[in-house]
Design a protein around this motif. Structure first.
Motif, PDB file in Angstrom:
ATOM      1  N   ALA A  92       0.852  -1.195   0.000  1.00  0.00           N
ATOM      2  CA  ALA A  92       0.000   0.000   0.000  1.00  0.00           C
ATOM      3  C   ALA A  92       0.883   1.239   0.000  1.00  0.00           C
ATOM      4  O   ALA A  92       1.794   1.375   0.807  1.00  0.00           O
ATOM      5  CB  ALA A  92      -0.899  -0.001   1.222  1.00  0.00           C
ATOM      6  N   VAL A  93       0.611   2.143  -0.930  1.00  0.00           N
ATOM      7  CA  VAL A  93       1.374   3.381  -1.036  1.00  0.00           C
ATOM      8  C   VAL A  93       0.507   4.501  -0.480  1.00  0.00           C
ATOM      9  O   VAL A  93      -0.608   4.709  -0.951  1.00  0.00           O
ATOM     10  CB  VAL A  93       1.742   3.668  -2.513  1.00  0.00           C
ATOM     11  CG1 VAL A  93       2.496   4.971  -2.633  1.00  0.00           C
ATOM     12  CG2 VAL A  93       2.532   2.513  -3.094  1.00  0.00           C
ATOM     13  N   PRO A  94       0.994   5.217   0.543  1.00  0.00           N
ATOM     14  CA  PRO A  94       0.180   6.321   1.074  1.00  0.00           C
ATOM     15  C   PRO A  94      -0.005   7.401   0.019  1.00  0.00           C
ATOM     16  O   PRO A  94       0.926   7.732  -0.718  1.00  0.00           O
ATOM     17  CB  PRO A  94       0.995   6.831   2.257  1.00  0.00           C
ATOM     18  CG  PRO A  94       2.366   6.316   2.059  1.00  0.00           C
ATOM     19  CD  PRO A  94       2.259   5.083   1.207  1.00  0.00           C
ATOM     20  N   GLU A  95      -1.225   7.922  -0.052  1.00  0.00           N
ATOM     21  CA  GLU A  95      -1.526   8.948  -1.042  1.00  0.00           C
ATOM     22  C   GLU A  95      -1.101  10.303  -0.505  1.00  0.00           C
ATOM     23  O   GLU A  95      -1.590  10.758   0.515  1.00  0.00           O
ATOM     24  CB  GLU A  95      -3.016   8.940  -1.357  1.00  0.00           C
ATOM     25  CG  GLU A  95      -3.459   7.656  -2.022  1.00  0.00           C
ATOM     26  CD  GLU A  95      -4.930   7.667  -2.355  1.00  0.00           C
ATOM     27  OE1 GLU A  95      -5.543   8.758  -2.360  1.00  0.00           O
ATOM     28  OE2 GLU A  95      -5.463   6.589  -2.623  1.00  0.00           O
ATOM     29  N   ASP A 113      -3.872  13.355  -0.436  1.00  0.00           N
ATOM     30  CA  ASP A 113      -4.812  13.443   0.680  1.00  0.00           C
ATOM     31  C   ASP A 113      -4.195  14.179   1.862  1.00  0.00           C
ATOM     32  O   ASP A 113      -4.852  14.973   2.521  1.00  0.00           O
ATOM     33  CB  ASP A 113      -5.258  12.046   1.125  1.00  0.00           C
ATOM     34  CG  ASP A 113      -6.155  11.391   0.092  1.00  0.00           C
ATOM     35  OD1 ASP A 113      -6.713  12.122  -0.753  1.00  0.00           O
ATOM     36  OD2 ASP A 113      -6.300  10.158   0.131  1.00  0.00           O
ATOM     37  N   GLU A 114      -2.944  13.918   2.147  1.00  0.00           N
ATOM     38  CA  GLU A 114      -2.276  14.574   3.268  1.00  0.00           C
ATOM     39  C   GLU A 114      -2.100  16.066   3.000  1.00  0.00           C
ATOM     40  O   GLU A 114      -2.298  16.894   3.880  1.00  0.00           O
ATOM     41  CB  GLU A 114      -0.929  13.925   3.544  1.00  0.00           C
ATOM     42  CG  GLU A 114      -1.044  12.508   4.070  1.00  0.00           C
ATOM     43  CD  GLU A 114       0.305  11.846   4.240  1.00  0.00           C
ATOM     44  OE1 GLU A 114       1.327  12.548   4.154  1.00  0.00           O
ATOM     45  OE2 GLU A 114       0.336  10.633   4.455  1.00  0.00           O
ATOM     46  N   GLU A 115      -1.744  16.421   1.771  1.00  0.00           N
ATOM     47  CA  GLU A 115      -1.554  17.823   1.426  1.00  0.00           C
ATOM     48  C   GLU A 115      -2.871  18.573   1.469  1.00  0.00           C
ATOM     49  O   GLU A 115      -2.943  19.702   1.939  1.00  0.00           O
ATOM     50  CB  GLU A 115      -0.924  17.948   0.040  1.00  0.00           C
ATOM     51  CG  GLU A 115       0.533  17.530  -0.003  1.00  0.00           C
ATOM     52  CD  GLU A 115       1.106  17.650  -1.405  1.00  0.00           C
ATOM     53  OE1 GLU A 115       0.425  18.212  -2.294  1.00  0.00           O
ATOM     54  OE2 GLU A 115       2.224  17.181  -1.617  1.00  0.00           O
ATOM     55  N   ALA A 116      -3.942  17.962   1.015  1.00  0.00           N
ATOM     56  CA  ALA A 116      -5.249  18.616   1.020  1.00  0.00           C
ATOM     57  C   ALA A 116      -5.712  18.859   2.453  1.00  0.00           C
ATOM     58  O   ALA A 116      -6.329  19.891   2.743  1.00  0.00           O
ATOM     59  CB  ALA A 116      -6.274  17.755   0.273  1.00  0.00           C
ATOM     60  N   ALA A 117      -5.402  17.961   3.341  1.00  0.00           N
ATOM     61  CA  ALA A 117      -5.825  18.119   4.735  1.00  0.00           C
ATOM     62  C   ALA A 117      -5.070  19.260   5.401  1.00  0.00           C
ATOM     63  O   ALA A 117      -5.629  20.008   6.192  1.00  0.00           O
ATOM     64  CB  ALA A 117      -5.591  16.813   5.503  1.00  0.00           C
ATOM     65  N   THR A 118      -3.809  19.427   5.068  1.00  0.00           N
ATOM     66  CA  THR A 118      -3.016  20.484   5.728  1.00  0.00           C
ATOM     67  C   THR A 118      -3.223  21.828   5.045  1.00  0.00           C
ATOM     68  O   THR A 118      -3.227  22.857   5.703  1.00  0.00           O
ATOM     69  CB  THR A 118      -1.518  20.134   5.720  1.00  0.00           C
ATOM     70  OG1 THR A 118      -1.081  19.946   4.392  1.00  0.00           O
ATOM     71  CG2 THR A 118      -1.260  18.899   6.557  1.00  0.00           C
ATOM     72  N   THR A 119      -3.408  21.870   3.741  1.00  0.00           N
ATOM     73  CA  THR A 119      -3.562  23.144   3.042  1.00  0.00           C
ATOM     74  C   THR A 119      -5.001  23.612   2.996  1.00  0.00           C
ATOM     75  O   THR A 119      -5.262  24.777   2.800  1.00  0.00           O
ATOM     76  CB  THR A 119      -3.003  23.058   1.595  1.00  0.00           C
ATOM     77  OG1 THR A 119      -3.711  22.034   0.901  1.00  0.00           O
ATOM     78  CG2 THR A 119      -1.525  22.796   1.609  1.00  0.00           C
ATOM     79  N   GLY A 120      -5.959  22.717   3.187  1.00  0.00           N
ATOM     80  CA  GLY A 120      -7.366  23.090   3.131  1.00  0.00           C
ATOM     81  C   GLY A 120      -7.784  23.974   4.294  1.00  0.00           C
ATOM     82  O   GLY A 120      -8.689  24.784   4.172  1.00  0.00           O
ATOM     83  N   ASP A 121      -7.132  23.861   5.435  1.00  0.00           N
ATOM     84  CA  ASP A 121      -7.505  24.641   6.609  1.00  0.00           C
ATOM     85  C   ASP A 121      -6.810  25.996   6.653  1.00  0.00           C
ATOM     86  O   ASP A 121      -7.196  26.870   7.421  1.00  0.00           O
ATOM     87  CB  ASP A 121      -7.172  23.858   7.893  1.00  0.00           C
ATOM     88  CG  ASP A 121      -8.027  22.613   8.017  1.00  0.00           C
ATOM     89  OD1 ASP A 121      -9.127  22.588   7.426  1.00  0.00           O
ATOM     90  OD2 ASP A 121      -7.588  21.670   8.687  1.00  0.00           O
ATOM     91  N   GLU A 122      -5.762  26.152   5.894  1.00  0.00           N
ATOM     92  CA  GLU A 122      -4.987  27.402   5.941  1.00  0.00           C
ATOM     93  C   GLU A 122      -5.594  28.432   5.000  1.00  0.00           C
ATOM     94  O   GLU A 122      -6.103  28.121   3.935  1.00  0.00           O
ATOM     95  CB  GLU A 122      -3.541  27.133   5.513  1.00  0.00           C
ATOM     96  CG  GLU A 122      -2.810  26.197   6.457  1.00  0.00           C
ATOM     97  CD  GLU A 122      -1.408  25.882   5.947  1.00  0.00           C
ATOM     98  OE1 GLU A 122      -0.974  26.519   4.979  1.00  0.00           O
ATOM     99  OE2 GLU A 122      -0.780  24.980   6.507  1.00  0.00           O
TER     100      GLU A 122
END
Length: 89
Positions: free
Chosen positions: A71-74, A77-86
């Motif tokens: 399994a390769v982490p996407e 998804d991680e970038e959207a979670a951190t940049t979506g709140d800023e």
């Protein structure tokens, strides 16, 4: 005497035909069952370590033998979670 010589060969063939077999598909099914059961919350807290260890061993074996791909982490998804709140207001 020829019947005695044939007897062990026949016995060996019948043992091979009736011997239980465990294949890669069975191991993949086991890993899938563990995932389903854990998602349903059917594993008690004191059982989690043993079940998790078995699952990790199964997955490592299947990955090492090429039966499944790791399994390769996407990253998206991680970038959207951190940049979506800023916000830059």
């Amino acid at each position: 005497m020829s019947e005695e010589e044939n007897m062990p060969a026949e016995t060996a063939e019948s043992v091979e035909a009736s011997a239980p077999a465990l294949g890669v598909n069975d191991l993949k099914l086991m890993a899938n069952i563990i995932e389903v059961v854990s998602n349903r919350g059917a594993i008690k807290a004191n059982e989690m370590a043993a079940v998790g260890s078995l699952y990790n061993n199964l997955m490592n074996f299947l990955i090492a033998n090429g039966a499944i791909e790791p399994a390769v982490p996407e990253v998206g998804d991680e970038e959207a979670a951190t940049t979506g709140d800023e916000s830059d207001d």
